[in-house]
Design an enzyme around this catalytic site. Structure first.
Site, PDB file in Angstrom:
ATOM      1  N   LYS A 219       0.622  -1.351   0.127  1.00 30.30           N
ATOM      2  CA  LYS A 219      -0.010  -0.035   0.017  1.00 30.30           C
ATOM      3  C   LYS A 219       0.827   1.263   0.037  1.00 30.30           C
ATOM      4  CE  LYS A 219      -4.524  -1.837   1.242  1.00 30.30           C
ATOM      5  NZ  LYS A 219      -5.484  -2.093   1.912  1.00 30.30           N
ATOM      6  N   ARG A 253      -3.660  -9.891   4.648  1.00 23.20           N
ATOM      7  CA  ARG A 253      -4.108 -10.291   3.351  1.00 23.20           C
ATOM      8  C   ARG A 253      -2.986  -9.505   2.470  1.00 23.20           C
ATOM      9  NH1 ARG A 253      -6.055  -6.845  -0.574  1.00 23.20           N
ATOM     10  NH2 ARG A 253      -8.007  -7.394  -1.803  1.00 23.20           N
TER      11      ARG A 253
END
Ligand code: HH2
Length: 279
Positions: A219, A253
């Site tokens: 991210k 995840r």
């Protein structure tokens, strides 16, 4: 965690990300061919993923909504192609009940809803009827609007309060408490500082009494801190995942289950003070 069909997931578990989209922020366009996507899912399972999360709509900041027919056309051939070949459970990353229903009927066991059952009023009943597990994630607004809404007092307190309320609502809809997973929504209506405070305060969320899932993989805040090269993103992700597991995260995840599963095993062993074989 026990899922329908007697499937058990041992925590901490690695969830492998499979985005069947043209525009996801890190793997967009790579897995649009169902055969390539099926091969990648099987490869992730071999590498150590305990769940495969399949999504047909990008939720990156600014992403536009995709028609449910398009979402289904992207993900269903992959879920069907994995039938009888994938031993671990499939999770479907969608906010839409029609898409979730088709995925559950094709064999998925978990619904990963980034809107925490707020986007589609039919989602709670659907998950309850199918006795599926559900991931309830914190976000404000929608992927199209969320980054304008990244303002908080105590971000950990606000996220905990929101997710407690969503978990109560899910249980009121008939979803068993034992099938609910909470996720702080790293990067969803959050600036870098909010992501860092949430990870540092993750044990507060874990104390709510539900398994906690965390999605930090590749991210933007990792990119900002660690750098944008592949190994920088991977090691930055491994560091954030290790902190999350040490704080009590049950599921991480990630896009790279192989190396991250190794980091998770070490973090879990350190957390418990015992080598994996003795746990
Ligand atoms: N992050 C993304 C998508 N779905 N679901 C949960 N529960 N938690 C997350 O942190 C999360 C999620 C975004 O990552 P990615 O799937 O790589 O990108 P995109 O949404 O662009 O497909």
């Amino acid at each position: 965690m026990r899922l329908t069909g007697g499937i058990r997931i041992r925590f901490p578990a690695v969830m492998g990300v499979l985005n069947v989209t043209p525009d996801s922020f890190s793997d967009g366009g790579q897995f649009l061919d169902p055969e390539v996507a099926v091969r990648r899912a099987l490869e992730m399972a071999r590498e150590g993923a305990a769940i495969i999360d399949i999504g047909g709509e990008s939720t990156r900041p600014g992403a536009r909504e995709v028609d449910p027919e398009v979402e289904c056309a992207r993900i269903l051939p992959v879920i069907r192609g994995l039938k009888g070949r994938l031993e671990c459970p499939i999770s479907v990353d969608t906010r839409k009940a029609v898409v979730a229903k088709a995925a559950l009927e094709a064999g998925a066991a978990i619904v990963n809803d980034v809107s925490a059952l707020t986007f589609d009023p039919a989602m709670g009943d659907l998950v309850a009827q199918h006795r599926a597990a559900v991931v309830l994630m914190h976000m404000k607004g929608t992927p199209a609007t969320m980054q304008r809404l990244a303002r908080y007092g105590d971000v950990v307190r606000e996220v905990c309060a929101y997710l407690s309320e969503r978990a109560r609502t899910a249980q009121a809809a008939g979803i068993a408490k034992s099938r609910i997973i909470l996720d702080p929504g790293i990067g969803f209506a959050k600036k870098t500082v909010h992501n860092l405070i949430l990870l540092a305060g993750l044990s507060r969320l874990c104390r709510l009494g539900y398994p906690v899932m965390v999605g930090v993989s590749r991210k933007n805040f990792i990119r900002q801190i660690a750098g944008a090269r592949h190994e920088q993103l991977l090691l930055g992700t491994a560091a954030a995942v290790s902190v999350a597991v040490a704080a009590g995260a049950a599921i991480v995840r990630v896009h790279d289950p192989g190396p991250i599963a190794a980091a998770v095993r070490v973090a879990a062993a350190v957390r418990s003070g015992r080598p994996p074989s003795a746990r």
